[in-house]
Design a protein around this motif. Sequence first.
Motif, short mmCIF file in Angstrom:
data_model
loop_
_atom_site.label_atom_id
_atom_site.label_comp_id
_atom_site.label_asym_id
_atom_site.label_seq_id
_atom_site.Cartn_x
_atom_site.Cartn_y
_atom_site.Cartn_z
N ILE A 209 0.85 -1.19 0.00
CA ILE A 209 0.00 0.00 0.00
C ILE A 209 0.88 1.24 0.00
CG2 ILE A 209 -1.67 1.36 1.31
CD1 ILE A 209 -2.84 -1.19 2.40
N PHE A 210 0.55 2.18 -0.88
CA PHE A 210 1.24 3.47 -0.91
C PHE A 210 0.30 4.53 -0.35
CE2 PHE A 210 3.14 1.06 -4.43
CZ PHE A 210 4.47 1.10 -4.05
N PRO A 211 0.58 5.07 0.84
CA PRO A 211 -0.23 6.18 1.36
C PRO A 211 0.08 7.45 0.56
CG PRO A 211 0.99 5.04 3.11
CD PRO A 211 1.60 4.61 1.82
N LEU A 212 -0.93 8.04 -0.07
CA LEU A 212 -0.73 9.24 -0.88
C LEU A 212 -0.99 10.49 -0.05
CD1 LEU A 212 -2.43 8.11 -4.22
CD2 LEU A 212 -0.11 7.64 -3.36
N SER A 213 -0.51 11.60 -0.55
CA SER A 213 -0.58 12.85 0.22
C SER A 213 -2.00 13.34 0.43
CB SER A 213 0.24 13.94 -0.49
OG SER A 213 -0.25 14.15 -1.81
N ASP A 214 -2.95 12.89 -0.42
CA ASP A 214 -4.34 13.35 -0.29
C ASP A 214 -5.17 12.43 0.60
OD1 ASP A 214 -4.66 11.14 -1.87
OD2 ASP A 214 -5.60 12.17 -3.56
N GLY A 215 -4.51 11.49 1.27
CA GLY A 215 -5.21 10.59 2.17
C GLY A 215 -5.63 9.27 1.54
N THR A 216 -5.41 9.13 0.24
CA THR A 216 -5.72 7.87 -0.43
C THR A 216 -4.71 6.79 -0.03
OG1 THR A 216 -6.57 9.10 -2.33
CG2 THR A 216 -6.07 6.76 -2.69
N MET A 217 -5.21 5.59 0.19
CA MET A 217 -4.34 4.43 0.44
C MET A 217 -4.41 3.58 -0.82
SD MET A 217 -3.19 4.74 3.62
CE MET A 217 -2.92 3.21 4.52
N LEU A 218 -3.35 3.60 -1.62
CA LEU A 218 -3.35 2.94 -2.93
C LEU A 218 -2.67 1.58 -2.83
CD1 LEU A 218 -4.08 3.25 -5.91
CD2 LEU A 218 -1.82 4.27 -6.27
N TYR A 219 -3.46 0.52 -3.03
CA TYR A 219 -2.95 -0.85 -2.97
C TYR A 219 -2.32 -1.20 -4.33
CZ TYR A 219 -6.11 -1.73 1.08
OH TYR A 219 -6.77 -1.71 2.28
N ASP A 220 -1.07 -1.66 -4.31
CA ASP A 220 -0.43 -2.16 -5.52
C ASP A 220 -0.36 -3.67 -5.39
OD1 ASP A 220 0.80 -2.08 -7.96
OD2 ASP A 220 2.77 -1.57 -7.19
N THR A 221 -1.01 -4.38 -6.32
CA THR A 221 -1.20 -5.82 -6.17
C THR A 221 -0.71 -6.57 -7.40
OG1 THR A 221 -3.43 -5.65 -7.06
CG2 THR A 221 -3.21 -5.51 -4.68
N PRO A 222 -0.12 -7.76 -7.21
CA PRO A 222 0.41 -8.52 -8.35
C PRO A 222 -0.68 -9.29 -9.08
CG PRO A 222 0.87 -9.69 -6.32
CD PRO A 222 0.20 -8.40 -5.93
N GLY A 223 -0.73 -9.13 -10.40
CA GLY A 223 -1.60 -9.95 -11.22
C GLY A 223 -3.05 -9.98 -10.80
N PHE A 224 -3.59 -8.84 -10.43
CA PHE A 224 -4.96 -8.77 -9.93
C PHE A 224 -5.89 -8.71 -11.13
CE2 PHE A 224 -7.57 -6.54 -6.35
CZ PHE A 224 -8.59 -7.46 -6.54
N THR A 225 -6.32 -9.89 -11.60
CA THR A 225 -7.11 -9.96 -12.83
C THR A 225 -8.54 -10.44 -12.61
OG1 THR A 225 -6.35 -12.21 -13.29
CG2 THR A 225 -5.05 -10.41 -14.21
N SER A 226 -8.83 -11.00 -11.43
CA SER A 226 -10.17 -11.52 -11.19
C SER A 226 -10.44 -11.55 -9.69
CB SER A 226 -10.33 -12.93 -11.78
OG SER A 226 -9.45 -13.83 -11.14
N LEU A 227 -11.70 -11.77 -9.35
CA LEU A 227 -12.10 -11.94 -7.96
C LEU A 227 -12.73 -13.32 -7.79
CD1 LEU A 227 -13.81 -8.53 -7.03
CD2 LEU A 227 -11.66 -9.40 -6.17
N ASP A 228 -12.42 -13.96 -6.67
CA ASP A 228 -13.07 -15.23 -6.37
C ASP A 228 -14.56 -15.00 -6.18
OD1 ASP A 228 -10.73 -16.67 -6.45
OD2 ASP A 228 -10.34 -16.47 -4.31
N MET A 229 -15.37 -15.83 -6.82
CA MET A 229 -16.81 -15.76 -6.62
C MET A 229 -17.21 -16.95 -5.75
SD MET A 229 -18.45 -13.25 -8.26
CE MET A 229 -20.06 -13.84 -8.81
N PRO A 230 -17.51 -16.72 -4.49
CA PRO A 230 -17.90 -17.82 -3.62
C PRO A 230 -19.23 -18.41 -4.07
CG PRO A 230 -18.32 -15.74 -2.55
CD PRO A 230 -17.57 -15.41 -3.81
N LYS A 231 -19.51 -19.60 -3.59
CA LYS A 231 -20.77 -20.23 -3.96
C LYS A 231 -21.93 -19.46 -3.35
CE LYS A 231 -18.97 -24.85 -4.82
NZ LYS A 231 -19.08 -26.29 -4.57
#
Length: 295
Positions: A209-231
């Motif tokens: 996570i990179f905390p930005l000067s405007d208060g945003t917390m920016l997550y940098d994530t590897p290969g984030f291409t999909s989300l698990d869809m639970p049953k």
Amino acid sequence: MTGTVVKGIGGFYFVHDGNITVMGKARGNLKRNKELIYVGDVVDFEIDVNDKDDECVINRVIERRNYLTRPPVSNLDVLVVVFSLVKPEVNYPVIDKLIAGCELAGISPVICISKTDLASPEALAEARDLYGRVYPAVCVNGITGEGTDDLRGLIRGRRTALAGPSGVGKSTITNLLRGDSDVQDALAETGDISSRTGRGRHTTRHVEIFPLSDGTMLYDTPGFTSLDMPKIDVREVRDLFPEFREYQTDCRYADCMHINEPDCRVKEALAKGNISKSRYDSYIMITEEVKQWQR
């Protein structure tokens, strides 16, 4: 004290308290209970006074608002769903499944169309309108940075990650949001499109996570291409498409699935162009997938 875990490597965690970041380890009881610590976790911690390097000890993880297991992150407010129209060509069902995963997890989607220099203004306007009816949508040129301020305004002060297919420019946009002054240097750190597969190469190696000067917390994530869809129950899929909501209360049947039922107001809205066919087709696809899970 409380802070946010902004990185975890090899059993060490980096905790940001709003001003500084300190490195530390989990207290023994967390290890014994095999409690996972995710990047994004808000934790109770204390400085280890016996450590000359002012390392910290994490005492407990404060209850998460949400979490994802792949990548392992928590407490997201916003997911910026990034796609390009060309190089690589957009796959709308993949994008809609990402958005549906956001709805399911209680994360607000923001749509970002990248590589605007490679697509026609007409195609960009059509794609933006497709999602702009339902979600905040912006276009970003990774070469010039045009559109970055619009995106920054949508995520300001919020915990935000970027997701989307490989090669669409997520790392480039991350660098732009962080305020890298030399765009070309930022581009040098990112991947390109594989000439053989037409797909991007992953460039981010760990979650941070990179905390930005405007208060945003920016997550940098590897290969984030999909989300698990639970049953989930097949009838829950309707709720993952917000554009259905204003119509479905007027359907003849209260439990209308908007597929084969008569007097369906959602299908009427589809026929009139008030609901996009692309989005509706994705709804059918996800519904069929859920039915397969239930068998």
